[in-house]
Design a protein around this motif. Structure first.
Motif, PDB file in Angstrom:
ATOM      1  N   TYR A   1       0.960  -1.120   0.042  1.00 58.18           N
ATOM      2  CA  TYR A   1      -0.039   0.291   0.053  1.00 58.18           C
ATOM      3  C   TYR A   1       0.594   0.887  -0.120  1.00 58.18           C
TER       4      TYR A   1
ATOM      5  N   ARG B   1       2.059   4.559  -1.396  1.00 58.00           N
ATOM      6  CA  ARG B   1       2.105   5.695  -2.000  1.00 58.00           C
ATOM      7  C   ARG B   1       2.956   6.728  -2.248  1.00 58.00           C
TER       8      ARG B   1
ATOM      9  N   THR C   1       5.124   7.759  -4.044  1.00 58.39           N
ATOM     10  CA  THR C   1       6.136   8.659  -5.148  1.00 58.39           C
ATOM     11  C   THR C   1       4.382   8.365  -6.092  1.00 58.39           C
ATOM     12  N   ALA C   2       4.476   9.264  -7.196  1.00 60.87           N
ATOM     13  CA  ALA C   2       3.853   9.401  -8.353  1.00 60.87           C
ATOM     14  C   ALA C   2       3.304   8.449  -8.983  1.00 60.87           C
TER      15      ALA C   2
ATOM     16  N   ARG D   1       1.699   6.046  -7.332  1.00 66.15           N
ATOM     17  CA  ARG D   1      -0.059   6.627  -7.020  1.00 66.15           C
ATOM     18  C   ARG D   1      -1.084   6.197  -8.194  1.00 66.15           C
ATOM     19  N   ARG D   2       0.098   6.339  -8.751  1.00 67.94           N
ATOM     20  CA  ARG D   2      -0.800   5.900 -10.350  1.00 67.94           C
ATOM     21  C   ARG D   2      -1.736   4.684 -10.791  1.00 67.94           C
TER      22      ARG D   2
ATOM     23  N   HIS E   1      -1.432   2.217  -8.194  1.00 71.94           N
ATOM     24  CA  HIS E   1      -2.659   2.571  -6.862  1.00 71.94           C
ATOM     25  C   HIS E   1      -4.645   3.166  -7.873  1.00 71.94           C
ATOM     26  N   TRP E   2      -4.287   3.413  -8.580  1.00 70.26           N
ATOM     27  CA  TRP E   2      -5.203   3.730 -10.040  1.00 70.26           C
ATOM     28  C   TRP E   2      -6.313   3.462 -10.511  1.00 70.26           C
TER      29      TRP E   2
END
Length: 284
Positions: free
Chosen positions: A170, A172, A174-175, A178-179, A181-182
């Motif tokens: 889980y 998140r 770094t960018a 985060r992408r 996880h989306w």
């Protein structure tokens, strides 16, 4: 994404003996204990006499099983390049995780993929290889750690290499993560994964949450473990490999690679060759 206790693999659709296997490449479908078909390939490797030199000695009883990263598969050019370099050190098994490439099922992003790796390791053993090293990249790195913690003896590896692996779930921070996880958690992200990235992602959350890589590392000893990570990794910063190494004091070897980014794309031939040499020297 649910997971039960990891077990031994079911059979492959192809079981040649070791002498037949070493005459040339093979392609087959493996079957995991939970009934997923896994696309797999075998390269017997190049004998030292064929390549002119063997940087660390070519051992015919050694097989290196490559576990690719998320959205990869065994046909991807970067996976084939890595496999080609490692084939100078031993036989190589590549496979596509569930939900990737020509394999069946849907990706559980590192959970049930342990079953896929177990099937590939078993296949390497049935082909006559008495020593097996698992080499995983990113998601595949987390899988080789969890697999080694759950499998011992012939069902497990003789040495483990985790490249660009996360230490905890889980993340998140770094960018790129985060992408990711989306991509995994949103219906529109999974649609993009299926049609844009050739990766079919399971829609269910983990239940229960699988043991994390850092929790798995202490259970791997005394199997040799190499952790490789770039100091310019855009997905997982260097606290991840340090956490993994700290979880196995005096057991794991850590290579922090200057200027290296993330996973297979950032692993140049020189680094992959060093990993192959390490595999040869630490596989027992």
């Amino acid at each position: 994404m649910s997971i039960g206790p990891a077990g031994h693999t079911a059979r492959s659709t192809l079981r040649p003996n070791s002498e037949t296997a070493r005459r040339g490449p093979l392609r087959t479908l493996l079957h995991t204990v939970d009934g997923v078909r896994i696309d797999a390939a075998y390269d017997p490797g190049a004998p030292a006499t064929d390549i002119g030199r063997a940087p660390s000695g070519h051992l015919e009883d050694l097989a290196i099983v490559v576990a690719h990263g998320f959205t990869g598969d065994l046909e991807r050019p970067h996976v084939r390049r890595v496999a080609g370099v490692l084939a100078r050190h031993g036989a190589v098994v590549t496979f596509s995780f569930r939900g990737h490439g020509a394999s069946g099922g849907r990706s559980t992003v590192g959970d049930r993929e342990v079953y896929d790796l177990a099937a590939a390791v078993e296949w390497a053993r049935t082909l006559g290889h008495t020593r097996v090293v698992t080499v995983g990249f990113s998601m595949g790195g987390s899988v080789v750690l969890r697999h080694a913690a759950q499998h011992q003896g012939d069902a497990g590896p003789d040495a483990v290499v985790a490249v660009s692996a996360p230490a905890r779930w889980y993340y998140r921070g770094t960018a790129p993560m985060r992408r990711l996880h989306w991509l995994v958690t949103r219906p529109e992200g999974r649609l993009l994964g299926r049609y844009g990235l050739r990766t079919r992602i399971h829609h269910r959350d983990w239940d229960p949450v699988p043991t994390s890589p850092v929790e798995s590392v202490p259970l791997i000893a005394p199997t040799p473990l190499l952790i490789v990570h770039g100091d310019q990794d855009g997905y997982f910063p260097v606290d991840h490999p340090r956490m993994l190494a700290d979880a196995a004091p005096g057991h794991a070897e850590l290579w922090l690679e200057p200027g290296m980014g993330h996973a297979e794309h950032a692993s140049d031939d020189e680094l992959v060759a060093r990993i192959g040499a390490w595999a040869v020297s630490h596989a027992g």
